[in-house]
Design an enzyme around this catalytic site. Structure first.
Site, short mmCIF file in Angstrom:
data_model
loop_
_atom_site.label_atom_id
_atom_site.label_comp_id
_atom_site.label_asym_id
_atom_site.label_seq_id
_atom_site.Cartn_x
_atom_site.Cartn_y
_atom_site.Cartn_z
N GLY A 81 0.90 -1.18 0.18
CA GLY A 81 0.11 -0.10 -0.02
C GLY A 81 0.79 1.27 0.01
O GLY A 81 2.09 1.17 0.41
N GLY A 108 0.52 -4.67 0.92
CA GLY A 108 -0.78 -4.74 0.10
C GLY A 108 -0.59 -5.64 -1.15
O GLY A 108 -1.84 -5.92 -1.75
N GLU A 144 6.22 -5.21 7.72
CA GLU A 144 5.55 -4.17 8.67
C GLU A 144 6.02 -3.84 9.95
O GLU A 144 5.69 -2.67 10.44
CB GLU A 144 4.01 -4.35 8.55
N ASP A 150 -0.82 -7.00 7.71
CA ASP A 150 -2.10 -7.19 7.51
C ASP A 150 -2.64 -7.68 6.28
O ASP A 150 -2.07 -8.56 5.95
CB ASP A 150 -2.77 -5.70 7.66
#
Length: 386
Positions: free
Chosen positions: A98, A146, A169, A177
């Site tokens: 992301g 992402g 992350e 995530d």
């Protein structure tokens, strides 16, 4: 009025303008390049999603998520679309994650938009997992964060010798995530826990050996593979699998190479089997091997809060459905956006690039069970609904 005068006046409002531009960008209002960031095309029997930000390693924006989801649902319902392919442009990356700098700045500017970003991204991840049409992700190049979310939940993931997989992350004050709490603990042994906590990068055929990719194809054959998939007439899932298997079987690159972590898997399974970060740290210290000490060094650079919430995320996720995991991760995402470490991690890694984040708390011992519990608390009516 001259250009210099215009610049002087507008610079006074730089902070306001920056916030306004972020909001405008995320809200998809008057964002002229939005359509160019992702290409959505029907080709042959397939719907083809092309992530198209090569200069930014095809990082995923809110606009892209909001375009992909409705098209994916349309193709799923379309009787003439029998296959969905997702790929990236530029050769360097499938999708490097992301656009976290955008996310961080938006999180400071507007709480609702950051709620919407994570909600829509996770809804897309779930839609890919439940998609009734065969979904083929060509994960050529960098595939992180992402980018993993828009690939790993699909039926087929095709790696090449240039694939680089990681969930990094914890180094930016976040957690793995996009369903990481679901797929990581389901990898062999404690491999997923190791990858999540250290951000270790898997490359090439190792992405397949780890179970993240379903197939491995030489990158020079990727265009031919796509052409053969598009040329299929009324393909079934089995037809698609046969094409992928044929290319996989013919691939010669690193065919006989051992999995890079094979010699360390016994240690990984043992050292990362603890239920607390403190115990994992103690395990690594007591082991004392060069491998263990290297992992200790890496883990000590990570956000202590991220480490603790990530470990619990994976432990809990190991027995949850993907939908339950995404609901849990949405809670974590909102807590991280309201905290210190994520914004500090983005500053240190992407903005100032000093690579010296100042975590708060700075020590694992200072991250209490109550602190961790707060990250997992229900958001009530604001919880993610799938």
């Amino acid at each position: 009025m001259g250009l210099s005068e215009v610049w002087r006046l507008t610079s006074k409002f730089n902070s306001f303008r920056r916030t306004h531009i972020i909001l405008q960008h995320l809200a998809m209002s008057k964002h002229t390049n939005a359509a160019e960031e992702v290409l959505l095309e029907r080709k042959g029997c397939a719907g083809v999603i092309t992530l198209n930000r090569p200069k930014l390693l095809n990082t995923l924006t809110f606009n892209m998520v909001r375009q992909i989801y409705p098209q994916l649902k349309k193709w799923e319902q379309d009787p003439e679309t029998l296959l969905i392919i997702i790929k990236g442009t530029g050769g360097k990356a499938f999708c490097a994650g992301g656009d976290i700098r955008e996310v961080s700045e938006a999180g400071k500017a507007n709480k609702k938009l950051i709620q919407d970003f994570f909600r829509d991204e996770y809804i897309l991840n779930n839609a890919i997992a439940s998609c009734r049409k065969p979904y083929v992700a060509l994960i050529h190049g960098i595939t992180m964060g992402g980018g993993v979310g828009v690939s790993v939940h699909g039926q087929f993931r095709v790696a090449t010798e240039k694939t680089v997989f990681a969930m990094p992350e914890t180094a930016i004050g976040l957690f793995p995530d996009v369903g990481g709490g679901y797929f990581l603990p389901r990898l062999q042994g404690k491999l997923g826990y190791f990858l999540a906590l250290t951000g270790f990068r898997l490359k090439g055929r190792d992405v397949h050996k780890a179970g993240i990719a379903t197939h491995f194809v030489d990158s020079e054959k990727l265009d031919m593979l796509e052409e053969d998939l598009l040329a299929l007439k009324s393909p079934s899932k089995e037809n698609i699998a046969d094409v992928l298997e044929t290319y996989h079987a013919k691939s010669q690159i690193d065919q006989d190479k051992r999995f890079i972590l094979e010699e360390h898997m016994d240690k990984i399974n043992s050292l990362f089997s603890a239920n607390t970060m403190e115990q994992i740290i103690e395990n690594l210290q007591q082991d004392g091997s060069s491998f263990a000490l290297e992992q200790l060094k890496i883990i000590n650079r990570m956000s202590p809060t991220s480490l603790k919430i990530t470990l619990r995320q994976l432990i809990e996720g190991s027995s949850k459905t993907l939908q339950e995991v995404l609901t849990m991760e949405y809670r974590l995402s909102q807590a991280c956006m309201g905290g210190h470490d994520f914004h500090e991690g983005v500053r240190a890694v992407l903005i100032d690039k000093d690579q010296s984040p100042k975590w708060k708390p700075a020590d694992l011992k200072e991250v209490t069970d109550e602190d961790v519990n707060n990250y997992f608390k229900s958001l009530g009516s604001n919880d993610l609904k799938l």
